[in-house]
Write an enzyme that holds these catalytic residues in place. Structure first.
Site, PDB file in Angstrom:
ATOM      1  N   ASP A  39     -21.791  -8.444   9.865  1.00 21.83           N
ATOM      2  CA  ASP A  39     -21.192  -9.692  10.342  1.00 21.83           C
ATOM      3  C   ASP A  39     -21.689 -10.917   9.565  1.00 21.83           C
ATOM      4  O   ASP A  39     -21.616 -12.040  10.041  1.00 21.83           O
ATOM      5  CB  ASP A  39     -21.437  -9.873  11.849  1.00 21.83           C
ATOM      6  CG  ASP A  39     -22.916  -9.884  12.178  1.00 21.83           C
ATOM      7  OD1 ASP A  39     -23.736  -9.611  11.278  1.00 21.83           O
ATOM      8  OD2 ASP A  39     -23.257 -10.166  13.341  1.00 21.83           O
ATOM      9  N   HIS A 243     -23.229  -9.851 -19.745  1.00 24.83           N
ATOM     10  CA  HIS A 243     -23.130 -10.286 -18.344  1.00 24.83           C
ATOM     11  C   HIS A 243     -24.357  -9.873 -17.527  1.00 24.83           C
ATOM     12  O   HIS A 243     -24.246  -9.535 -16.350  1.00 24.83           O
ATOM     13  CB  HIS A 243     -21.839  -9.739 -17.704  1.00 24.83           C
ATOM     14  CG  HIS A 243     -20.617 -10.437 -18.206  1.00 24.83           C
ATOM     15  ND1 HIS A 243     -19.334  -9.949 -18.053  1.00 24.83           N
ATOM     16  CD2 HIS A 243     -20.468 -11.598 -18.894  1.00 24.83           C
ATOM     17  CE1 HIS A 243     -18.471 -10.775 -18.599  1.00 24.83           C
ATOM     18  NE2 HIS A 243     -19.130 -11.788 -19.124  1.00 24.83           N
ATOM     19  N   ASP A 260     -27.570 -18.710 -18.993  1.00 27.61           N
ATOM     20  CA  ASP A 260     -26.172 -19.117 -18.906  1.00 27.61           C
ATOM     21  C   ASP A 260     -25.921 -19.428 -17.439  1.00 27.61           C
ATOM     22  O   ASP A 260     -25.837 -18.508 -16.613  1.00 27.61           O
ATOM     23  CB  ASP A 260     -25.274 -17.970 -19.404  1.00 27.61           C
ATOM     24  CG  ASP A 260     -23.792 -18.327 -19.393  1.00 27.61           C
ATOM     25  OD1 ASP A 260     -23.411 -19.327 -18.750  1.00 27.61           O
ATOM     26  OD2 ASP A 260     -23.013 -17.585 -20.033  1.00 27.61           O
ATOM     27  N   ASP A 271     -20.549 -24.913 -17.180  1.00 29.74           N
ATOM     28  CA  ASP A 271     -20.877 -23.610 -17.769  1.00 29.74           C
ATOM     29  C   ASP A 271     -21.697 -23.861 -19.039  1.00 29.74           C
ATOM     30  O   ASP A 271     -21.141 -24.186 -20.081  1.00 29.74           O
ATOM     31  CB  ASP A 271     -19.546 -22.897 -18.084  1.00 29.74           C
ATOM     32  CG  ASP A 271     -19.724 -21.499 -18.629  1.00 29.74           C
ATOM     33  OD1 ASP A 271     -20.875 -21.007 -18.675  1.00 29.74           O
ATOM     34  OD2 ASP A 271     -18.706 -20.884 -19.020  1.00 29.74           O
ATOM     35  N   HIS A 350     -17.565 -11.804 -28.541  1.00 31.55           N
ATOM     36  CA  HIS A 350     -16.683 -12.532 -27.621  1.00 31.55           C
ATOM     37  C   HIS A 350     -16.061 -13.707 -28.359  1.00 31.55           C
ATOM     38  O   HIS A 350     -16.371 -13.947 -29.520  1.00 31.55           O
ATOM     39  CB  HIS A 350     -17.461 -12.996 -26.383  1.00 31.55           C
ATOM     40  CG  HIS A 350     -18.672 -13.846 -26.674  1.00 31.55           C
ATOM     41  ND1 HIS A 350     -18.588 -15.161 -27.054  1.00 31.55           N
ATOM     42  CD2 HIS A 350     -20.003 -13.549 -26.653  1.00 31.55           C
ATOM     43  CE1 HIS A 350     -19.797 -15.653 -27.225  1.00 31.55           C
ATOM     44  NE2 HIS A 350     -20.685 -14.686 -27.008  1.00 31.55           N
ATOM     45  N   HIS A 354     -13.387 -20.678 -23.595  1.00 27.00           N
ATOM     46  CA  HIS A 354     -12.315 -20.445 -22.622  1.00 27.00           C
ATOM     47  C   HIS A 354     -12.006 -21.769 -21.955  1.00 27.00           C
ATOM     48  O   HIS A 354     -12.815 -22.701 -21.991  1.00 27.00           O
ATOM     49  CB  HIS A 354     -12.747 -19.386 -21.593  1.00 27.00           C
ATOM     50  CG  HIS A 354     -14.118 -19.635 -21.000  1.00 27.00           C
ATOM     51  ND1 HIS A 354     -14.329 -20.518 -19.966  1.00 27.00           N
ATOM     52  CD2 HIS A 354     -15.346 -19.158 -21.332  1.00 27.00           C
ATOM     53  CE1 HIS A 354     -15.624 -20.545 -19.668  1.00 27.00           C
ATOM     54  NE2 HIS A 354     -16.279 -19.742 -20.498  1.00 27.00           N
ATOM     55  N   HIS A 361     -13.610 -19.464 -15.772  1.00 28.88           N
ATOM     56  CA  HIS A 361     -12.635 -19.035 -16.785  1.00 28.88           C
ATOM     57  C   HIS A 361     -11.303 -19.531 -16.255  1.00 28.88           C
ATOM     58  O   HIS A 361     -10.626 -18.839 -15.498  1.00 28.88           O
ATOM     59  CB  HIS A 361     -12.643 -17.520 -16.965  1.00 28.88           C
ATOM     60  CG  HIS A 361     -13.964 -17.017 -17.491  1.00 28.88           C
ATOM     61  ND1 HIS A 361     -14.383 -15.728 -17.376  1.00 28.88           N
ATOM     62  CD2 HIS A 361     -14.968 -17.665 -18.149  1.00 28.88           C
ATOM     63  CE1 HIS A 361     -15.583 -15.595 -17.932  1.00 28.88           C
ATOM     64  NE2 HIS A 361     -15.963 -16.757 -18.405  1.00 28.88           N
ATOM     65  N   GLU A 384     -18.901 -21.747 -27.160  1.00 26.21           N
ATOM     66  CA  GLU A 384     -20.054 -20.891 -26.900  1.00 26.21           C
ATOM     67  C   GLU A 384     -20.226 -19.724 -27.871  1.00 26.21           C
ATOM     68  O   GLU A 384     -20.193 -18.568 -27.464  1.00 26.21           O
ATOM     69  CB  GLU A 384     -19.984 -20.361 -25.472  1.00 26.21           C
ATOM     70  CG  GLU A 384     -18.659 -19.703 -25.089  1.00 26.21           C
ATOM     71  CD  GLU A 384     -18.715 -19.120 -23.666  1.00 26.21           C
ATOM     72  OE1 GLU A 384     -19.639 -18.342 -23.411  1.00 26.21           O
ATOM     73  OE2 GLU A 384     -17.838 -19.440 -22.858  1.00 26.21           O
ATOM     74  N   TYR A 388     -25.809 -11.504 -31.113  1.00 27.18           N
ATOM     75  CA  TYR A 388     -26.594 -10.548 -30.323  1.00 27.18           C
ATOM     76  C   TYR A 388     -26.882  -9.348 -31.208  1.00 27.18           C
ATOM     77  O   TYR A 388     -25.951  -8.644 -31.624  1.00 27.18           O
ATOM     78  CB  TYR A 388     -25.809 -10.119 -29.075  1.00 27.18           C
ATOM     79  CG  TYR A 388     -25.140 -11.295 -28.395  1.00 27.18           C
ATOM     80  CD1 TYR A 388     -25.816 -12.060 -27.452  1.00 27.18           C
ATOM     81  CD2 TYR A 388     -23.834 -11.684 -28.765  1.00 27.18           C
ATOM     82  CE1 TYR A 388     -25.213 -13.171 -26.869  1.00 27.18           C
ATOM     83  CE2 TYR A 388     -23.231 -12.792 -28.189  1.00 27.18           C
ATOM     84  CZ  TYR A 388     -23.918 -13.534 -27.244  1.00 27.18           C
ATOM     85  OH  TYR A 388     -23.326 -14.635 -26.687  1.00 27.18           O
ATOM     86  N   ARG A 406     -27.125 -17.458 -27.491  1.00 25.85           N
ATOM     87  CA  ARG A 406     -25.837 -18.120 -27.269  1.00 25.85           C
ATOM     88  C   ARG A 406     -26.132 -19.574 -26.965  1.00 25.85           C
ATOM     89  O   ARG A 406     -27.154 -19.891 -26.343  1.00 25.85           O
ATOM     90  CB  ARG A 406     -25.069 -17.470 -26.110  1.00 25.85           C
ATOM     91  CG  ARG A 406     -23.744 -18.161 -25.807  1.00 25.85           C
ATOM     92  CD  ARG A 406     -22.780 -17.345 -24.930  1.00 25.85           C
ATOM     93  NE  ARG A 406     -23.263 -17.077 -23.596  1.00 25.85           N
ATOM     94  CZ  ARG A 406     -23.737 -15.911 -23.183  1.00 25.85           C
ATOM     95  NH1 ARG A 406     -23.792 -14.893 -24.017  1.00 25.85           N
ATOM     96  NH2 ARG A 406     -24.171 -15.758 -21.942  1.00 25.85           N
ATOM     97  N   GLU A 408     -23.948 -22.841 -25.429  1.00 26.34           N
ATOM     98  CA  GLU A 408     -22.652 -23.128 -24.801  1.00 26.34           C
ATOM     99  C   GLU A 408     -22.621 -24.531 -24.221  1.00 26.34           C
ATOM    100  O   GLU A 408     -23.509 -24.924 -23.457  1.00 26.34           O
ATOM    101  CB  GLU A 408     -22.390 -22.110 -23.675  1.00 26.34           C
ATOM    102  CG  GLU A 408     -21.121 -22.398 -22.882  1.00 26.34           C
ATOM    103  CD  GLU A 408     -20.782 -21.311 -21.878  1.00 26.34           C
ATOM    104  OE1 GLU A 408     -21.710 -20.653 -21.365  1.00 26.34           O
ATOM    105  OE2 GLU A 408     -19.588 -21.119 -21.610  1.00 26.34           O
TER     106      GLU A 408
HETATM  107  N1  GLY Z   1     -20.728 -17.656 -17.924  1.00 20.67           N
HETATM  108  C1  GLY Z   1     -19.533 -17.069 -18.327  1.00 20.67           C
HETATM  109  C2  GLY Z   1     -19.109 -17.561 -19.639  1.00 20.67           C
HETATM  110  O1  GLY Z   1     -19.858 -18.191 -20.329  1.00 20.67           O
HETATM  111  O2  GLY Z   1     -17.988 -17.413 -20.001  1.00 20.67           O
HETATM  112 MN    MN Z   2     -21.430 -19.370 -19.696  1.00 17.43          MN
HETATM  113 MN    MN Z   3     -18.388 -19.755 -20.746  1.00 20.17          MN
END
Ligand code: GLY
Ligand code: MN
Ligand code: MN
Length: 444
Positions: A39, A243, A260, A271, A350, A354, A361, A384, A388, A406, A408
């Site tokens: 619950d 991730h 991140d 982000d 990647h 985005h 996203h 970003e 890696y 990374r 970003e």
């Molecule tokens: N944190 C997700 C991305 O950077 O797209």
């Molecule tokens: Mn991110």
């Molecule tokens: Mn991002």
């Protein structure tokens, strides 16, 4: 209370209805309450489309937009006031509040929707809804349609066209208004402070979650109810897991930490990613990779302006990263041939960014008519790039393995170029080392 003015929600509804065909209706449900366990509920987060059109923060609600309806075009179904339930769970707007505070033209109890909504749909030729994203709601919508169909012999006219609302609505959401950019700046500024605090707090012997706690503290202090997505705090080789969310490993001198994380204000996301050394000093290899990613990011910023297309920033990062990997001996070959064969993907798997907005996203098409979208003022996106180097990559010298970087930032396209919303967190090697050194002196 929402930072988006009430009049702006009204403008959005009007703009959407202006694009709907005559004799149509748009129907959108609020997000359902999600159960965490038994619950215990997850913190409630309104559906972004629903929020965008209404600012109405409650679950168990449905919006109907009915252009040209004589008794009001904006109908909101919501929970009735209930002193007993409100004592336990908090205040409800009720139908009066829906009209008074949220600008509905007409409001009905959600409990009566099965009796009332078929009558509102009846006679409308087309129904717009988020088809396919909520199977339970799709089924209910068909039930309402079938109520009308069952009365066809009495002269009831069921709609004949069912159209996805996404295209119209998500295109609107792609262009941020001045009020939206203001909220996004605020979310970005809080997240920037959170990253600075995490850098300052970083010490060997702490854990990834120790830094996550610093982030959460600043998010909450700034008024954010929650992070915009699960924070990634990844030390050492964990940074190579894109991730990663376990966030429970110890921080060791000699490793980098990749964070991140971004908070959400009024359903608008930020982000940010920063990568910094646990010890406060980059090693030669870490610095080389870091500065390459930073150069790639700068090259991407230079490609973000009205008239440039969505892919140009990404292409710029691929070029800089491929050239750099060759220079460092991590890739072998002729640069253009390596770009053509997408050799960078072993290290940079990647895209450069985005859309960013109510969803981290965010919605909005990346291609229009088969062509990459051309950037226009008001579009918000992340930049970003990352590199890696897998811990088990035996193709490269050992000293490189397990490094993950990374960087970003969040930007909004302006008339001349772009505004970086997240510049409050240091980014050069010298700035990061200075910030971390100063934090250590303070406690020494
Ligand atoms: N944190 C997700 C991305 O950077 O797209
Ligand atoms: Mn991110
Ligand atoms: Mn991002």
């Amino acid at each position: 209370m929402s930072h988006i003015p009430k009049a702006e929600y009204a403008r959005r509804r009007k703009a959407l209805m202006a694009q709907m065909v005559p004799d149509s209706i748009a129907i959108l449900p609020a997000a359902a309450v999600a159960i965490r366990n038994r619950d215990v509920e997850h913190v409630y987060r309104q559906d972004s489309d629903f929020q965008y059109l209404s600012g109405f923060p409650e679950p168990e609600a449905v919006i109907a937009l009915i252009p040209g309806r004589e008794h009001g075009e904006y109908v909101l179904f919501c929970r009735e006031r209930n002193p007993e339930r409100e004592l336990w769970d908090g205040l409800r707007a009720g139908q009066e509040g829906a009209i008074r505070d949220y600008g509905a033209d007409d409001a009905f109890p959600i409990a009566d929707i099965d009796e009332i909504l078929p009558g509102l749909i009846e006679g409308r030729e087309r129904v717009y809804s988020a088809m396919g994203s909520n199977p339970e709601f799709d089924r209910r919508l068909m039930d309402w349609i079938n109520v009308i169909r069952s009365k066809a012999r009495l002269g009831a006219q069921p709609p004949n066209e069912f159209v996805a609302l996404d295209h119209l609505l998500h295109d609107m959401r792609l262009y941020k208004s001045a009020a939206e950019v203001k909220v996004m700046r605020q979310a970005a500024a809080i997240s920037a402070r959170a990253h600075v605090r995490a850098m300052q707090a970083c010490r060997a012997g702490l854990h990834e979650f120790s830094l996550e706690a610093e982030l959460d503290y600043v998010f909450r202090q700034g008024g954010a109810k929650m992070p915009a997505y699960g924070s990634i705090v990844a030390a050492g080789r964990n940074a190579c897991i894109l991730h990663y969310q376990q966030n429970d490993a110890p921080l060791k001198n000699g490793d980098l930490v990749l964070i991140d994380a971004g908070c959400e204000i009024d359903c608008y996301a930020s982000d940010i990613t920063r990568t910094f050394p646990v010890s406060g000093r980059f090693s030669a290899e870490q610095k080389a990779i870091y500065e390459l990613v930073l150069d790639a990011q700068q090259a991407a910023f230079d490609e973000i302006a009205p008239g440039k297309d969505w892919n140009q920033a990404h292409e710029a990062t691929v070029r800089v990263i491929t050239e750099g990997l060759v220079r460092l001996g991590l890739l072998d070959g002729e640069v253009q041939a390596l770009i053509d064969s997408e050799a960078h993907r072993a290290f940079y798997m990647h895209r450069a960014g985005h859309w960013l907005g109510m969803d981290v996203h965010d919605v909005g098409e990346y291609k229009v008519g088969g062509q990459w979208r051309v950037l226009e003022p008001g579009m918000a996106l992340t930049v970003e790039p990352g590199i890696y180097i897998a811990p088990d990559n035996t193709q490269v010298a050992k000293k490189w393995r397990g490094i993950g970087v990374r960087i970003e930032d969040d930007v909004v396209v302006t008339r001349k170029g772009c505004e970086i919303l997240t510049s409050g967190v240091p980014k050069t090697v010298a700035e990061i080392e200075a910030l971390m050194a100063a934090a250590r002196e303070d406690v020494a």
